[in-house]
Motif scaffolding. Structure first.
Motif, PDB file in Angstrom:
ATOM      1  N   VAL A   1      19.504 -17.697 -18.802  1.00 40.58           N
ATOM      2  CA  VAL A   1      18.288 -16.903 -18.691  1.00 40.58           C
ATOM      3  C   VAL A   1      17.109 -17.776 -18.260  1.00 40.58           C
ATOM      4  N   GLU A   2      17.033 -18.996 -18.750  1.00 43.98           N
ATOM      5  CA  GLU A   2      15.925 -19.883 -18.397  1.00 43.98           C
ATOM      6  C   GLU A   2      15.883 -20.148 -16.901  1.00 43.98           C
ATOM      7  N   PHE A   3      17.044 -20.329 -16.288  1.00 45.26           N
ATOM      8  CA  PHE A   3      17.059 -20.539 -14.835  1.00 45.26           C
ATOM      9  C   PHE A   3      16.541 -19.311 -14.107  1.00 45.26           C
ATOM     10  N   ILE A   4      16.991 -18.127 -14.515  1.00 39.98           N
ATOM     11  CA  ILE A   4      16.542 -16.896 -13.859  1.00 39.98           C
ATOM     12  C   ILE A   4      15.038 -16.716 -14.047  1.00 39.98           C
ATOM     13  N   LYS A   5      14.538 -17.026 -15.230  1.00 41.95           N
ATOM     14  CA  LYS A   5      13.096 -16.918 -15.493  1.00 41.95           C
ATOM     15  C   LYS A   5      12.288 -17.799 -14.537  1.00 41.95           C
ATOM     16  N   LYS A   6      12.816 -18.972 -14.204  1.00 42.67           N
ATOM     17  CA  LYS A   6      12.114 -19.883 -13.296  1.00 42.67           C
ATOM     18  C   LYS A   6      12.041 -19.328 -11.873  1.00 42.67           C
ATOM     19  N   CYS A   7      12.909 -18.381 -11.564  1.00 44.15           N
ATOM     20  CA  CYS A   7      12.933 -17.781 -10.227  1.00 44.15           C
ATOM     21  C   CYS A   7      12.031 -16.560 -10.125  1.00 44.15           C
ATOM     22  N   LYS A   8      11.357 -16.217 -11.212  1.00 41.75           N
ATOM     23  CA  LYS A   8      10.450 -15.072 -11.248  1.00 41.75           C
ATOM     24  C   LYS A   8       9.104 -15.457 -10.643  1.00 41.75           C
ATOM     25  N   ASN A   9       8.526 -14.532  -9.882  1.00 44.02           N
ATOM     26  CA  ASN A   9       7.271 -14.785  -9.173  1.00 44.02           C
ATOM     27  C   ASN A   9       6.118 -13.945  -9.705  1.00 44.02           C
ATOM     28  N   PHE A  10       4.910 -14.264  -9.239  1.00 43.64           N
ATOM     29  CA  PHE A  10       3.694 -13.596  -9.701  1.00 43.64           C
ATOM     30  C   PHE A  10       3.704 -12.098  -9.402  1.00 43.64           C
ATOM     31  N   ASP A  11       4.457 -11.687  -8.351  1.00 44.25           N
ATOM     32  CA  ASP A  11       4.496 -10.278  -7.969  1.00 44.25           C
ATOM     33  C   ASP A  11       5.541  -9.490  -8.769  1.00 44.25           C
ATOM     34  N   GLY A  12       6.169 -10.146  -9.723  1.00 42.96           N
ATOM     35  CA  GLY A  12       7.165  -9.482 -10.550  1.00 42.96           C
ATOM     36  C   GLY A  12       8.582  -9.617 -10.030  1.00 42.96           C
ATOM     37  N   GLY A  13       8.702 -10.023  -8.763  1.00 39.56           N
ATOM     38  CA  GLY A  13      10.018 -10.151  -8.152  1.00 39.56           C
ATOM     39  C   GLY A  13      10.687 -11.478  -8.473  1.00 39.56           C
ATOM     40  N   PHE A  14      11.868 -11.655  -7.920  1.00 35.97           N
ATOM     41  CA  PHE A  14      12.642 -12.870  -8.127  1.00 35.97           C
ATOM     42  C   PHE A  14      13.098 -13.414  -6.775  1.00 35.97           C
TER      43      PHE A  14
ATOM     44  N   VAL B   1       8.143  -5.133 -16.059  1.00 36.04           N
ATOM     45  CA  VAL B   1       8.631  -3.874 -15.495  1.00 36.04           C
ATOM     46  C   VAL B   1       7.605  -3.204 -14.590  1.00 36.04           C
ATOM     47  N   ASP B   2       6.368  -3.099 -15.006  1.00 39.61           N
ATOM     48  CA  ASP B   2       5.373  -2.399 -14.197  1.00 39.61           C
ATOM     49  C   ASP B   2       5.102  -3.119 -12.879  1.00 39.61           C
ATOM     50  N   THR B   3       4.909  -4.432 -12.952  1.00 38.18           N
ATOM     51  CA  THR B   3       4.612  -5.189 -11.740  1.00 38.18           C
ATOM     52  C   THR B   3       5.794  -5.174 -10.791  1.00 38.18           C
ATOM     53  N   LEU B   4       6.996  -5.374 -11.308  1.00 39.90           N
ATOM     54  CA  LEU B   4       8.183  -5.359 -10.453  1.00 39.90           C
ATOM     55  C   LEU B   4       8.410  -3.975  -9.856  1.00 39.90           C
ATOM     56  N   SER B   5       8.201  -2.941 -10.644  1.00 40.99           N
ATOM     57  CA  SER B   5       8.392  -1.582 -10.133  1.00 40.99           C
ATOM     58  C   SER B   5       7.439  -1.302  -8.978  1.00 40.99           C
ATOM     59  N   TRP B   6       6.201  -1.759  -9.118  1.00 39.21           N
ATOM     60  CA  TRP B   6       5.234  -1.592  -8.026  1.00 39.21           C
ATOM     61  C   TRP B   6       5.721  -2.320  -6.781  1.00 39.21           C
ATOM     62  N   TRP B   7       6.174  -3.562  -6.948  1.00 39.40           N
ATOM     63  CA  TRP B   7       6.624  -4.349  -5.789  1.00 39.40           C
ATOM     64  C   TRP B   7       7.821  -3.685  -5.124  1.00 39.40           C
ATOM     65  N   LEU B   8       8.750  -3.183  -5.919  1.00 40.95           N
ATOM     66  CA  LEU B   8       9.931  -2.532  -5.361  1.00 40.95           C
ATOM     67  C   LEU B   8       9.564  -1.245  -4.632  1.00 40.95           C
ATOM     68  N   CYS B   9       8.663  -0.461  -5.191  1.00 42.00           N
ATOM     69  CA  CYS B   9       8.253   0.790  -4.534  1.00 42.00           C
ATOM     70  C   CYS B   9       7.533   0.533  -3.221  1.00 42.00           C
ATOM     71  N   GLU B  10       6.860  -0.609  -3.132  1.00 46.46           N
ATOM     72  CA  GLU B  10       6.180  -0.984  -1.889  1.00 46.46           C
ATOM     73  C   GLU B  10       7.176  -1.265  -0.762  1.00 46.46           C
ATOM     74  N   ARG B  11       8.434  -1.375  -1.087  1.00 49.34           N
ATOM     75  CA  ARG B  11       9.461  -1.653  -0.075  1.00 49.34           C
ATOM     76  C   ARG B  11       9.826  -0.396   0.720  1.00 49.34           C
ATOM     77  N   GLN B  12       9.420   0.794   0.254  1.00 52.69           N
ATOM     78  CA  GLN B  12       9.753   2.010   0.996  1.00 52.69           C
ATOM     79  C   GLN B  12       8.773   2.196   2.145  1.00 52.69           C
ATOM     80  N   LEU B  13       9.318   2.358   3.355  1.00 54.41           N
ATOM     81  CA  LEU B  13       8.522   2.481   4.570  1.00 54.41           C
ATOM     82  C   LEU B  13       8.463   3.938   5.033  1.00 54.41           C
ATOM     83  N   PRO B  14       7.598   4.245   6.008  1.00 56.78           N
ATOM     84  CA  PRO B  14       7.427   5.641   6.448  1.00 56.78           C
ATOM     85  C   PRO B  14       8.717   6.333   6.880  1.00 56.78           C
ATOM     86  N   ALA B  15       9.690   5.572   7.397  1.00 53.41           N
ATOM     87  CA  ALA B  15      10.953   6.190   7.825  1.00 53.41           C
ATOM     88  C   ALA B  15      11.819   6.598   6.640  1.00 53.41           C
TER      89      ALA B  15
END
Length: 319
Positions: free
Chosen positions: A160-173, A204-218
């Protein structure tokens, strides 16, 4: 290719497309992709299973070929006979055998020993003896141990510690510490954390926002900012949202339309986007995305394991 854009799922064509993949042995591309062969069988079988057509490929022939990739000296599976063992095809082999209710064919102790040998003191996992490390291989290792019922032998804390180090300010990994967030690495990280019962690590909230931003107009998703939409992210993004309980945050109807539009209406299969060439990779992840969207006629898919939910329920003995 016909000019009409498919608006329904072409199940029969997709089944035939997957059945023909192993008949193209005279094609140069068939041999160029040997390093993905075992993974490709998992992709094809899972696609068929989600479409209620597991029997469309011969079970015994498949199992025999999978076991021909087993390296008893190392304790892992190679992607093709004559190649080096690797944690990714090892996971694919286990997923195939699990789908066919044939885990009894495995030497579980040897596999567990091999997988655990790939972990470094910082908690990361290498893919093989050559030492490349990233969160993909963490996911593969954790998933293998989970499916085999041997998670208790893993040092969960450093994993888990390794995965935590891969986490970014935008909530993503990212794939490693300091790498930019990417939807596929989000799924491998969040999926591994889910199996380890450590989703508390996720913002959860920050990551969810980042993931939802991945949906494009198409309607489709991209994997990171400023990139084109791609059907495979229908899985990486939506499955991640499903794991953290936020799949309702995206426009499911538009995503469904995008995935269906990327089908080949002549030969079957699903491409990365409309009018491109179909392949088995995008076919399985497009179907898995549709399954998460509860598309009629498809079996339920487990967002953590990317396998039919009925299979993981049986293997993991879920209630």
């Amino acid at each position: 290719m016909t000019e009409s854009v498919p608006s329904t799922l072409l199940v029969d064509l997709h089944v035939k497309y997957i059945q023909t993949l192993d008949t193209k042995r005279n094609d140069l591309s068939y041999h160029f992709t040997e390093h993905l062969r075992l993974n490709g069988i998992y992709w094809g079988l899972t696609a068929l299973a989600l479409m209620n057509n597991t029997e469309a490929l011969p079970k015994l022939e498949m199992l025999d070929w999978v076991m021909s990739c087993w390296d008893a000296d190392v304790g892992g599976f190679s992607p093709h006979p004559g190649h080096d063992p690797h944690v990714h095809p090892t996971l694919s082999a286990i997923q195939i055998l699990a789908t066919h209710d044939s885990l009894h064919l495995l030497d579980v102790d040897k596999i567990v020993k091999y997988v655990l040998s790939l972990q470094s003191t910082d908690g990361s996992f290498a893919g093989d003896k050559w030492g490349e490390k990233d969160t993909r291989f963490s996911y593969c290792a954790v998933s293998i141990l989970s499916l085999l019922g041997r998670l208790d032998e893993l040092d969960k804390e450093i994993t888990v510690e390794f995965i935590k180090k891969c986490k970014n300010f935008d909530g993503g990994f990212g794939m490693v510490e300091g790498a930019e967030s990417h939807a596929s690495y989000v799924w491998t990280s969040v999926g591994a954390l889910a199996m380890l019962d450590r989703l508390d690590v996720v913002d959860v909230d920050t990551l969810s926002w980042w993931l939802c931003e991945r949906q494009l107009p198409a309607g489709g998703f991209n994997g990171r900012p400023e990139k084109l939409e791609d059907v495979c992210y229908s899985w990486w993004v939506l499955a991640s949202l499903a794991i953290i309980g936020r799949s309702h945050w995206i426009d499911g109807a538009q995503l469904t339309k995008f995935i269906l539009s990327a089908q080949d209406p002549d030969k079957g299969g699903i491409a990365d986007r409309p009018e491109d060439v179909a392949d088995v990779w995008h076919t399985v992840f497009g179907l898995a995305g549709l399954a998460l969207l509860n598309y009629p006629g498809l079996k339920q898919v487990d967002p953590v394991y990317c396998m039919p939910a009925e299979v993981t329920k049986r293997v993991l003995k879920k209630e």
